[in-house]
Design a protein around this motif. Structure first.
Motif, PDB file in Angstrom:
ATOM      1  N   GLY A  51      -9.238   6.790  23.385  1.00 41.79           N
ATOM      2  CA  GLY A  51      -9.394   5.347  23.235  1.00 41.79           C
ATOM      3  C   GLY A  51      -9.897   4.702  24.507  1.00 41.79           C
ATOM      4  N   ALA A  52      -9.343   5.119  25.646  1.00 38.30           N
ATOM      5  CA  ALA A  52      -9.769   4.537  26.920  1.00 38.30           C
ATOM      6  C   ALA A  52     -11.194   4.964  27.281  1.00 38.30           C
ATOM      7  CB  ALA A  52      -8.795   4.953  28.024  1.00 38.30           C
ATOM      8  N   LEU A  53     -11.478   6.257  27.139  1.00 36.53           N
ATOM      9  CA  LEU A  53     -12.796   6.770  27.549  1.00 36.53           C
ATOM     10  C   LEU A  53     -13.919   6.210  26.683  1.00 36.53           C
ATOM     11  CD1 LEU A  53     -14.487   8.737  29.274  1.00 36.53           C
ATOM     12  CD2 LEU A  53     -14.019  10.494  27.540  1.00 36.53           C
ATOM     13  N   VAL A  54     -13.811   6.382  25.379  1.00 27.65           N
ATOM     14  CA  VAL A  54     -14.890   5.958  24.485  1.00 27.65           C
ATOM     15  C   VAL A  54     -14.941   4.432  24.387  1.00 27.65           C
ATOM     16  CG1 VAL A  54     -15.832   6.171  22.161  1.00 27.65           C
ATOM     17  CG2 VAL A  54     -14.675   8.114  23.210  1.00 27.65           C
ATOM     18  N   GLY A  55     -13.768   3.794  24.409  1.00 27.13           N
ATOM     19  CA  GLY A  55     -13.759   2.335  24.378  1.00 27.13           C
ATOM     20  C   GLY A  55     -14.459   1.741  25.579  1.00 27.13           C
ATOM     21  N   THR A  56     -14.293   2.357  26.764  1.00 24.10           N
ATOM     22  CA  THR A  56     -14.970   1.880  27.970  1.00 24.10           C
ATOM     23  C   THR A  56     -16.475   2.106  27.884  1.00 24.10           C
ATOM     24  OG1 THR A  56     -13.002   2.384  29.291  1.00 24.10           O
ATOM     25  CG2 THR A  56     -15.064   2.068  30.476  1.00 24.10           C
ATOM     26  N   MET A  57     -16.875   3.300  27.478  1.00 20.72           N
ATOM     27  CA  MET A  57     -18.297   3.625  27.425  1.00 20.72           C
ATOM     28  C   MET A  57     -19.027   2.814  26.364  1.00 20.72           C
ATOM     29  SD  MET A  57     -17.991   7.771  27.934  1.00 20.72           S
ATOM     30  CE  MET A  57     -19.771   8.027  27.909  1.00 20.72           C
ATOM     31  N   ALA A  58     -18.341   2.521  25.247  1.00 20.88           N
ATOM     32  CA  ALA A  58     -18.977   1.746  24.178  1.00 20.88           C
ATOM     33  C   ALA A  58     -18.744   0.245  24.334  1.00 20.88           C
ATOM     34  CB  ALA A  58     -18.445   2.209  22.819  1.00 20.88           C
ATOM     35  N   THR A  59     -17.906  -0.119  25.317  1.00 22.32           N
ATOM     36  CA  THR A  59     -17.509  -1.523  25.532  1.00 22.32           C
ATOM     37  C   THR A  59     -17.046  -2.178  24.229  1.00 22.32           C
ATOM     38  OG1 THR A  59     -19.756  -2.410  25.229  1.00 22.32           O
ATOM     39  CG2 THR A  59     -19.092  -1.771  27.475  1.00 22.32           C
ATOM     40  N   SER A  60     -16.286  -1.420  23.454  1.00 20.30           N
ATOM     41  CA  SER A  60     -15.787  -1.923  22.173  1.00 20.30           C
ATOM     42  C   SER A  60     -14.383  -1.396  21.936  1.00 20.30           C
ATOM     43  CB  SER A  60     -16.699  -1.494  21.019  1.00 20.30           C
ATOM     44  OG  SER A  60     -16.088  -1.776  19.770  1.00 20.30           O
ATOM     45  N   VAL A  61     -13.449  -2.299  21.723  1.00 14.30           N
ATOM     46  CA  VAL A  61     -12.074  -1.878  21.467  1.00 14.30           C
ATOM     47  C   VAL A  61     -11.957  -1.178  20.126  1.00 14.30           C
ATOM     48  CG1 VAL A  61     -11.376  -4.067  20.406  1.00 14.30           C
ATOM     49  CG2 VAL A  61      -9.663  -2.657  21.544  1.00 14.30           C
ATOM     50  N   TRP A  62     -12.811  -1.560  19.165  1.00 10.64           N
ATOM     51  CA  TRP A  62     -12.712  -0.975  17.827  1.00 10.64           C
ATOM     52  C   TRP A  62     -13.271   0.451  17.808  1.00 10.64           C
ATOM     53  CZ3 TRP A  62      -9.327  -4.007  16.344  1.00 10.64           C
ATOM     54  CH2 TRP A  62      -9.416  -5.388  16.574  1.00 10.64           C
ATOM     55  N   VAL A  63     -14.325   0.704  18.565  1.00 13.63           N
ATOM     56  CA  VAL A  63     -14.808   2.081  18.713  1.00 13.63           C
ATOM     57  C   VAL A  63     -13.756   2.920  19.423  1.00 13.63           C
ATOM     58  CG1 VAL A  63     -16.592   3.539  19.745  1.00 13.63           C
ATOM     59  CG2 VAL A  63     -17.230   1.366  18.700  1.00 13.63           C
ATOM     60  N   GLY A  64     -13.096   2.319  20.408  1.00 13.99           N
ATOM     61  CA  GLY A  64     -12.011   3.021  21.092  1.00 13.99           C
ATOM     62  C   GLY A  64     -10.872   3.364  20.154  1.00 13.99           C
ATOM     63  N   LEU A  65     -10.543   2.446  19.240  1.00 18.82           N
ATOM     64  CA  LEU A  65      -9.464   2.697  18.287  1.00 18.82           C
ATOM     65  C   LEU A  65      -9.815   3.850  17.350  1.00 18.82           C
ATOM     66  CD1 LEU A  65      -6.718   1.771  17.133  1.00 18.82           C
ATOM     67  CD2 LEU A  65      -7.972   0.182  15.656  1.00 18.82           C
ATOM     68  N   VAL A  66     -11.037   3.863  16.856  1.00 16.10           N
ATOM     69  CA  VAL A  66     -11.482   4.962  15.988  1.00 16.10           C
ATOM     70  C   VAL A  66     -11.467   6.280  16.752  1.00 16.10           C
ATOM     71  CG1 VAL A  66     -13.413   5.868  14.654  1.00 16.10           C
ATOM     72  CG2 VAL A  66     -12.841   3.439  14.503  1.00 16.10           C
ATOM     73  N   SER A  67     -11.907   6.244  18.005  1.00 17.73           N
ATOM     74  CA  SER A  67     -11.917   7.463  18.817  1.00 17.73           C
ATOM     75  C   SER A  67     -10.504   7.965  19.065  1.00 17.73           C
ATOM     76  CB  SER A  67     -12.617   7.183  20.150  1.00 17.73           C
ATOM     77  OG  SER A  67     -13.937   6.736  19.943  1.00 17.73           O
ATOM     78  N   ALA A  68      -9.563   7.056  19.244  1.00 18.61           N
ATOM     79  CA  ALA A  68      -8.169   7.457  19.423  1.00 18.61           C
ATOM     80  C   ALA A  68      -7.655   8.187  18.187  1.00 18.61           C
ATOM     81  CB  ALA A  68      -7.305   6.230  19.709  1.00 18.61           C
ATOM     82  N   ALA A  69      -8.008   7.670  17.000  1.00 16.78           N
ATOM     83  CA  ALA A  69      -7.601   8.332  15.757  1.00 16.78           C
ATOM     84  C   ALA A  69      -8.209   9.732  15.669  1.00 16.78           C
ATOM     85  CB  ALA A  69      -8.019   7.482  14.558  1.00 16.78           C
ATOM     86  N   VAL A  70      -9.481   9.860  16.088  1.00 15.21           N
ATOM     87  CA  VAL A  70     -10.130  11.176  16.068  1.00 15.21           C
ATOM     88  C   VAL A  70      -9.456  12.115  17.065  1.00 15.21           C
ATOM     89  CG1 VAL A  70     -12.293  12.399  16.530  1.00 15.21           C
ATOM     90  CG2 VAL A  70     -12.331  10.243  15.275  1.00 15.21           C
ATOM     91  N   GLY A  71      -9.089  11.599  18.243  1.00 19.59           N
ATOM     92  CA  GLY A  71      -8.405  12.427  19.231  1.00 19.59           C
ATOM     93  C   GLY A  71      -7.096  12.982  18.709  1.00 19.59           C
ATOM     94  N   GLY A  72      -6.310  12.133  18.057  1.00 18.15           N
ATOM     95  CA  GLY A  72      -5.064  12.605  17.457  1.00 18.15           C
ATOM     96  C   GLY A  72      -5.310  13.614  16.357  1.00 18.15           C
ATOM     97  N   MET A  73      -6.393  13.404  15.589  1.00 20.21           N
ATOM     98  CA  MET A  73      -6.700  14.310  14.491  1.00 20.21           C
ATOM     99  C   MET A  73      -7.133  15.682  15.000  1.00 20.21           C
ATOM    100  SD  MET A  73      -9.097  13.615  11.147  1.00 20.21           S
ATOM    101  CE  MET A  73     -10.619  13.535  12.085  1.00 20.21           C
ATOM    102  N   ILE A  74      -7.775  15.741  16.168  1.00 21.05           N
ATOM    103  CA  ILE A  74      -8.195  17.035  16.727  1.00 21.05           C
ATOM    104  C   ILE A  74      -6.972  17.892  17.034  1.00 21.05           C
ATOM    105  CG2 ILE A  74      -9.221  18.129  18.757  1.00 21.05           C
ATOM    106  CD1 ILE A  74     -11.243  15.819  18.798  1.00 21.05           C
TER     107      ILE A  74
END
Length: 423
Positions: free
Chosen positions: A166-189
């Protein structure tokens, strides 16, 4: 000439109910707690008003009661509730009596501690919910796995990967919602690795969970030192999740600012509690999940794909836990640090057990854990003689008591942790 003898049917005598039932044990515990509260808290409480303000500070409307009188009164009420449980009165309302007795004991304790001070109810309630938020999501992830027969000890690792992604992808995409989706993917991995190793390769589920926790701790710590720490503006400054206010509802005293002036994760967590409870108890998916968790062989004979359903539920649990991990970086702090979850996944696992593997039970246990942490912080701020470490210890002590069966056995699903081998 022979005569046939007809045997008389034997009468089945029901075994007598044991005296020390769960209800009587709980009743005795409440009687002792109520007596302790009335005698000790009442004696120690100063004869000053305890003020519970309906705002975030000392100003505005407040609920006031004499501290000494309130400590004794609520202690007696807890004792009465315990006596009713012990005597077997109102059996249909035993859970309500237990809840009322525990609430009365807590109020007695608060009257003692808050006498001569004030407690802001909005701040206390909001702090309790915020501290419980990741625990709720982590415990729900555990419910999805455990009810399917897969022990999910890797909640801590899913939290860490969710927080990091969430922190990494949210920062790079400058979007909290992209960060939230990425966090869900991280947990799913992490959940996917757990599922493959425990379901496909039949590796011990507890061992796999602990290894995955260490793996997540190692890889996130390594990438934090090599990537995030040297260049935080580029990789570790995620945007924060906004709070949304619902006009009208947000003006309700105490509850309004907590529930209707909040971020999205609050509503997601509360909604998932209801959705998962309804799904497990009222839908075909829930019936099959419970069957797979209790008797996978019987479920397989009627055409249920045991392994497929376990895969799906563990992955769903990973998504939920990953969203819980997003709380740490997208809501609470605003950046990722090494091991920032600090064992929250294990606390969520304790909440799952204490809540008897049910969504609403896990929700209540997570709130209990959050309230204990918030109360410890509050008592430290008013220089209470009660050590904050003691309050932080209480939820774990309660979990140990529940697991030990002193107030009724906590039973996991029958096939929980057992690999399924078809045929």
């Amino acid at each position: 000439m022979s005569t046939a003898t007809v045997e008389e049917p034997t009468e089945v005598v029901a075994a007598p109910e044991p005296f020390w039932t769960r209800q009587r044990r709980l009743g005795l515990a409440l009687i002792l707690l109520g007596g302790l509260a009335a005698a000790v808290f009442g004696a120690l409480a100063p004869s000053e008003d305890a003020r519970f303000t309906l705002s975030e500070n000392a100003e505005g409307a407040a609920l006031s009661i004499n501290g000494q009188y309130g400590a004794v009164l609520f202690g007696v009420l807890a004792l009465v509730a315990g006596g009713a449980l012990f005597a077997g009165l109102l059996k249909r309302w035993s859970n309500a009596l237990l809840s009322a007795g525990i609430l009365a004991f807590v109020l007695s304790f608060l009257c003692w501690q808050v006498a001569g001070e004030f407690m802001p109810l909005v701040d206390t309630t909001d702090g309790t919910l915020q501290l419980a938020l990741p625990l709720i999501l982590g415990a729900l992830a555990g419910v999805l796995g455990e009810r399917s027969g897969v022990v999910n000890v890797a909640i801590e690792g899913q939290f860490l990967m969710g927080a990091f992604a969430g922190a990494l992808v949210g920062t790079m995409a400058t979007s909290v919602w992209v960060g939230l989706v990425s966090a869900a993917v991280g947990g799913m991995i992490i959940a996917g690795i757990l599922a493959v190793l425990s379901i496909r390769y039949l590796v011990d589920q507890t061992v796999v969970g602990m290894v995955l926790n260490l793996f997540a701790l190692g890889i996130t710590g390594f990438l934090y030192e090599r990537l995030m720490q040297p260049d935080a503006p580029t990789y570790n400054t995620p945007p924060q999740m906004p709070e949304w206010r619902i006009p009208g509802l947000a003006d309700i005293p105490v509850v309004g600012p907590v529930l209707f002036e909040a971020n999205l994760l609050v509503w997601v967590a509360l909604g998932l509690v209801v959705v998962i409870h309804f799904g497990l108890s009222r839908t075909r998916w829930g019936l099959r999940t419970r069957a797979v968790g209790e008797h996978p062989t019987a479920a397989d004979t009627v055409g249920i794909r045991v392994r497929g359903l376990r895969y799906m539920n563990v992955l769903l649990g990973g998504v939920v836990a990953g969203i819980g991990g997003a709380y740490f970086t997208l809501v609470a702090t605003g950046s990722f640090t090494k091991n920032m979850t600090a064992g929250a996944g294990f606390i969520a696992l304790a909440a799952l057990i204490f809540g008897r593997y049910t969504p609403f039970g896990a929700f209540g246990a997570a709130l209990f854990f959050g309230f204990a942490q918030k109360l410890a912080t509050y008592l430290g701020a008013i220089d209470s003689p009660v050590p904050s470490q003691f309050l932080n210890m209480l939820p774990y002590l309660a979990t140990l008591i529940a697991v030990a069966g002193l107030v009724g056995r906590v039973r996991a699903p029958a096939a929980d942790g057992l690999p399924y081998i078809k045929g």
